[in-house]
Structure formats: C-alpha cells, structure tokens
Write a protein that holds these residues in place. Structure first.
Motif, mmCIF file in Angstrom:
data_model
loop_
_atom_site.group_PDB
_atom_site.id
_atom_site.type_symbol
_atom_site.label_atom_id
_atom_site.label_comp_id
_atom_site.label_asym_id
_atom_site.label_seq_id
_atom_site.Cartn_x
_atom_site.Cartn_y
_atom_site.Cartn_z
ATOM 1 N N SER A 1 -4.473 2.390 -5.590
ATOM 2 C CA SER A 1 -4.285 3.907 -4.538
ATOM 3 C C SER A 1 -3.111 3.545 -3.929
ATOM 4 O O SER A 1 -2.885 4.446 -2.501
ATOM 5 N N THR A 32 0.114 4.580 -2.523
ATOM 6 C CA THR A 32 1.015 6.226 -2.631
ATOM 7 C C THR A 32 2.285 5.344 -2.077
ATOM 8 O O THR A 32 3.073 4.586 -2.060
ATOM 9 N N VAL A 53 5.108 7.451 -9.625
ATOM 10 C CA VAL A 53 3.505 6.757 -8.973
ATOM 11 C C VAL A 53 2.617 6.756 -9.855
ATOM 12 O O VAL A 53 1.548 5.333 -10.147
ATOM 13 N N ARG A 75 1.410 2.990 -11.037
ATOM 14 C CA ARG A 75 -0.476 3.015 -11.227
ATOM 15 C C ARG A 75 -1.466 2.513 -12.292
ATOM 16 O O ARG A 75 -2.258 1.477 -12.881
ATOM 17 N N ARG A 108 5.729 8.571 -1.506
ATOM 18 C CA ARG A 108 6.144 9.300 -0.185
ATOM 19 C C ARG A 108 7.643 9.887 -0.601
ATOM 20 O O ARG A 108 8.085 8.525 -0.363
ATOM 21 N N SER A 153 0.858 -0.826 -0.032
ATOM 22 C CA SER A 153 0.104 -0.490 -0.345
ATOM 23 C C SER A 153 0.933 1.317 0.112
ATOM 24 O O SER A 153 -0.002 2.376 -0.519
ATOM 25 N N GLU A 154 2.385 0.865 0.479
ATOM 26 C CA GLU A 154 3.044 2.388 0.551
ATOM 27 C C GLU A 154 4.381 1.722 0.346
ATOM 28 O O GLU A 154 4.682 1.246 0.760
#
Lengths: 384, 384
Positions: free
Chosen positions: A355, A357, A341, A345, A359, A321-322
């Motif tokens: 979804s 992410t 990103v 996707r 960062r 997820s991250e």
C-alpha cells in the motif's frame, strides 16, 4: 524571544527532552510556550480559555505565557468573541502572522540561487535571485550574501531568521561539509550569514528542507521520504516527524548508490550504474534526446524502475508509507512515477508494503524556499 | 514502581516529552527518577552528592528520589565511603541488581522456544526451553505460557517483568500482527501473558529486541542496524538510540526484498530473488550441500554480496556507520561478512560511507533473550 543565537534548534526540538538530561523549569516553560504558539499557529482565533482547554495547561500558566508573547510582538488580541451565554465575553488571540518575515534561500539549482521573503504562514511576499555564473568557493558565498541582502532590504517588518537549503552534506551547525558543484568543503555558511546579518540563520541540506516543507505545508506523514531530483538526486527522510541526519550528516545521499546487478553507464563519481546515471535531470534529458520521441515512455519508465529498485530496500527496512517526488513535473509525473511505484510494490512484501504510495510534491518549485522557512519557524518559535 | 501496567513504555521513552504534549510536574519527576536510576545503573557506588553532580539535579531532589527508590527496593545503601578529607563520610548507594529478576523469552528459533531468568545487569542465572513440536496458533501460545511458567517458578525474588522477542510483525501493544510460521495473525501475546502472570509484559520483534541488546550490552552505536539471519532474515534498526518500528510496525522486514536485476531462485513468497533465497540459513545450507566443499567460499561470498546489494541503499539513505550480523558464526563470519562489507563500500559513496563497519554480534545466541531483558529494564525502570 531569542533573536541572536544561531542553532539548528528546530531540528533538535523533538529530541530536546531526553532521559540523558534533566528537566529544568525553564525547559518546561519553553516547551509550554511553544505549545501555546503551536495551538495559535495551527488553529488561530482562540481565547485564553480555549488554549488552556486544548493544551491541558492551567489558565494561570496560559495567561502568563500569552502576556510574554504579546510583549514579544508574536501574539495579538483580536477583540472580543460574540458570546451566546451571559458573562464577560472572551478576548480572542492569534499569532501576528505579519509581525515578522522570514528570508528563505534555495541554493540547489545549478545556475541560479533563488530567495524569497515569507510570512509566518509560509506565504511568499517577495522574490529575488542571483545568477551563479560559475562562481565557486568564497565567490559563491558572496552570491548568497548578495541575495540575502536584496531580500533583507525589501523587508518592512523585523526578520525572524534566515533559512537556507544548500546542496551537499551539511552538519547540524550549518557547516556545508561537502558541496562539490559549489566547491564548498567545510564552508561555515551559517556562521558567515549570522555574522553578516545579525539574525538567526539555519542552513540545512536542500532535500531535508524540502521534506520539512512537505510535512508542514504539503500534507506529508510524519514518516515520509522525499526524493529531490535535479542536477543530482538526494532524499530527505522524516521519521516520527524528525528529520534524519545520519552518522556523518549524509543521510539521504542516495544518488551514488549503485542500482541493479546488470551494469549501467559510468558515473561522474567513477562507479558504474549509480542512481544518478539513470535519474538526474541532465542524464534523463540526454537520454530522451538520444532515443527520440518514440522511446520517450520507455526511457522514463526505465528511470522509474531504477528508482524503484533503489528504494525497495529502504521502503522495506523503514516500512515507509509514503514517497514523494520533487523536481520537473513534466519528466517525473506520468510513466516515471508509475514505474517507480510498480517496481517498489513488486520488490517488497505485498502484505506490508503493497500500500506504499508515491506522489509528486504539491509545493512545486518553491519547496526548498518554504522548507527553509519551516526551519526558521521551528527553530525560533517551536512551531511548524 | 508500576508493577501491573503493561505497555511498550520503554520504546516510547525517548519520545515521551514532545512538543505535542505539555510537561507536567510528574513527567519531570518520572524523568528525573529515571536519570538517578540510570546514573546508578551505569556507574554504581555513588553518593547522593555524586548523583547530584552527575545529573545536575539539586541535592534535595536527589535525596527525595533516592528515598523513594530505597522504599521500592530498587536502591540500597552500601555503607560509608572512606574519605580523605575531614567531615562526615558520604553514604554510597547502588542499584540492588539482585532485588528483581527478569524473564526473557526468545521465540525466534524454528523448533524450540528458549527462555532465561536475567538479573538487572542482563546476566543469565537460569535457563529453560520447550520444544515447539509443530505447534501453531493457540497451541504455540500455550508453549510460551508453559515456558514462562517454568521460569517464574524458578524465581526467588520478585519478577520485574517478562520480555519476549517474537518472529514476525509486532505492534506497540505487543500484538503479533503476523508470524506465518507460528500461525499467528493478530495474536495479543502481551495481553495474554500479562493476564496469566500479573506482571508487566513487553513483546517485540526478535530483531528489534536483538538490536537493543547490542546497544546496551554489545557496544553498538545509537545509530545501528542489526541483521538477524536464521530461518528468515530480518533487521532491527536503532536511530538516535530509539528503535524504528515503521508505519505498519514492519520496519526491518527486508527478507522479502528482491535483490539485483538478474533473477534468482523462486522464494516461498512467490517472488524471485528475495534476499532470503540467498541468505536464510536453510537456503544457505542447502546451497552449500549442493555445491560441495570446493565451492564453499564462493557460495558464502555470493550470499554476502547479495546482502551488500540489498543494504547499500539503506546504508546510503540512513548514513549508517555500523551494521551488525547475528546468526550462526560458522556461516556468517568470514567470506560472507567480508563480501558484504566490500559490496557495501563498492556500491555507496566512498567519501561518506566508505568507513561503514560490519561485525558479528558479541552476544552470541543469547542476543534475543538479553534484548528482551533490555525491553523490561527500559520500560519499567527507564534504564538500559
């Protein structure tokens, strides 16, 4: 408290109580001791009754464990809580966060080894560094020893342990199996430092240390991948809160995976189109200088796209997820991260991975030092 | 023995005793009971003293646990061992492998649901199947119920549980979150079957079931990836012996990851160049028919190369030592598998990933049925 044995107990912690071995009373006791420490580490200022309530342990068990922890100098009584109800006021306890200090070392920079003293909260109270000056092999090990010695000399309280984030492939006993830039092949760094300093030492791959730091101090999920981009490109993977090491301790070694089916530059390893040819900081800077300012965004986006292409199958297979990036913000944050990103996707299943992410780390350049501290906290106290 | 609760306890087993929860005496007891069962399951014909020696548990603990297991009908006394030394001969024990039967269901085939009765060793003693005949939604659930009923009716001993391998994304409570071919979105299959049959039910993704079977019966490492190639393409990942589920239970969903940077056919999902466009069995057969016999090897090699391109970053990031293929042997074994492993090796670090192996499953078409049985064995008995 164990203060002489050196092991990667911290990493093994989540797997310590498996069906393959019996549960002994001392396992339960060590486990419950960690549970009390963890409760105080996370929350602070708790009474014995609070701890019993929060952990589900009995008052008697908690009192016995707290007595040991006070005797070990890890827990202190803070005085009594002001009570609104009648009766004897409860005594508040906390972890003595300044009772010990941790030595953290980051060997991942190309020309400089850096180190710090950290308290039990991961706050840095002193720093040191040594120039590598091209040292390799035993000479590079002596640079590590000199750096650790500088920090040990500055410590005014006992040292809980030394944590080290090293480039390359590191086994669970802290042997650096392969770090080409340092000329280390099977270098038993953990044992060497343990013998020199007589305190517990934990050596791990720098990206693995970094993902632990991001989990403890940076808010990362317990399933996360951190991509460390510097002279090389490596990843640290956390699955269910446990770092992944891989069958030959080489998990996260994605820098020399070939990206795409349309060629690319020749890599130092001899292959063509490895992820590092697009993304390592020296290669990225060289390309930016060649192409000039006008092409800056295009160059950064292309590097980000290549990272996205490489990561898409990993994000899909692991259902991450991250994804977190660590490295020079001025290069990574912006067009590069945005292209990564978007590519991720576009190349995975929107329904499940749309979804995901991505960062930048919030821990900046200290991420490996702080991860090295987490290794010691986890290995010696069972907290993180 | 728990015979009414339904949960994915088997999958959670390896993570049951984490620092986040206290160790209660009943945890230790359940853990040690599994340890005794596991010892008998793996080795058979052991005395109480043998078990104590092999597990490290005390004789008193082993005797108490064995008494309970005999009362539950799981363990039987086989008679006395012939002793070469003087003294009372030891009584040999074994798991009563025919005391219970497991219902296994495989919903992964496109037109037929198949099922079997399996004993505790995973041996199939009866089979059944139902034609799907285009059923979706509730009608498809009724087909599953009818198939399970056929098998339950054939059982002559108590049913330990029902295990189901389903296509799509399945959460830890056995809810099929998404299986487009069956029209299931949030279908609580595990609860429905549990309510209908009154026995424990475990539903998991078909590729996750398959990798469990390969680990228990096919000799797979505790770190392995199984690629199941059929109407779709999915993966089951085992890390440290524990299946990986992912942040949204979609781990292993690699069929719609885009492969390469040179285009490809348009996929049913709308993207171009998804792994399934090269590798799903219907697409592969269509391409073989289009291109004719002369191009057979080239078509199969191209599909294998695409699989290798997709898997290289995953093998690198996870440092996997073993990849296993499940699906039609006549298509997968040979040029396709050879091209996959060559591509994998050419696109990762030779030093660490050059020794990665790739092989066909040894379990053939029964792999999902046997994996479904492993889920029940693991969830109900803690053995596998």
């Amino acid at each position: 408290m164990t203060t002489t044995s050196a092991s990667n107990a911290g990493f093994a912690h989540g797997r310590a109580l498996r069906p393959s071995s019996k549960v002994l009373p001392e396992h339960a006791r060590g486990h419950n001791r960690s549970l009390v420490l963890q409760t105080l580490y996370r929350s602070g200022r708790r009474s014995r009754a609070d701890i019993a309530r929060e952990t589900g342990l009995t008052r008697v068990t908690v009192s016995a464990l707290v007595a040991d922890l006070i005797a070990d100098g890890l827990v202190v009584e803070l005085g009594q809580r002001e009570e609104t109800r009648p009766g004897k006021p409860a005594t508040l306890l906390d972890l003595d966060r300044s009772a010990f200090v941790i030595v953290g070392l980051d060997l991942s920079e190309h020309s400089t080894f850096s180190g710090a003293l950290l308290d039990l909260d991961g706050t840095i109270s002193a720093r040191a560094e040594v120039a590598l000056a091209g040292s390799t092999g035993e000479a590079a090990v002596e640079k590590v020893v000199a750096l650790a010695q500088q920090l040990v000399d500055q410590a005014t309280v006992p040292i809980l342990g030394i944590g080290v984030g090293s480039p390359g492939v590191v086994d669970l006993g802290g042997v650096v199996l392969s770090a080409p830039n340092l000329g280390w092949n099977g270098m038993p760094l953990q044992s060497i430092l343990n013998a020199r300093f007589g305190v517990p030492v934990l050596v791990a791959n720098d990206a693995n240390a970094a993902v632990l730091a991001e989990h403890s101090f940076g808010g990362a999920d317990s399933d996360a991948m951190l991509i460390k981009i510097g002279h090389g490109v490596g990843a640290g993977l956390l699955l269910g809160g446990t770092p992944l090491f891989g069958s030959r301790f080489a998990a996260g070694e994605i820098g020399h995976v070939v990206v795409g089916t349309d060629g690319g530059a020749v890599c130092a390893c001899g292959k063509r189109g490895c992820l590092e040819t697009w993304l390592s900081i020296p290669n990225l800077i060289e390309r930016l200088e060649e192409e000039g300012d006008a092409a800056r965004t295009a160059v950064l986006r292309e590097a980000g796209e290549r990272l996205g292409i490489a990561l898409a199958p990993v994000v899909g297979a692991l259902d991450l997820s991250e994804v977190i990036l660590a490295g020079p913000t001025e290069l990574l944050d912006g067009p590069l991260a945005a292209a990564t990103v978007e590519t991720l996707r576009n190349r995975t299943m929107a329904e499940f991975h749309g979804s995901v992410t991505l960062r930048m780390t919030t821990l900046g350049q200290d991420i490996v030092l702080r991860g090295a501290a987490v290794m010691v906290l986890s290995g010696q106290l069972g907290v993180s």
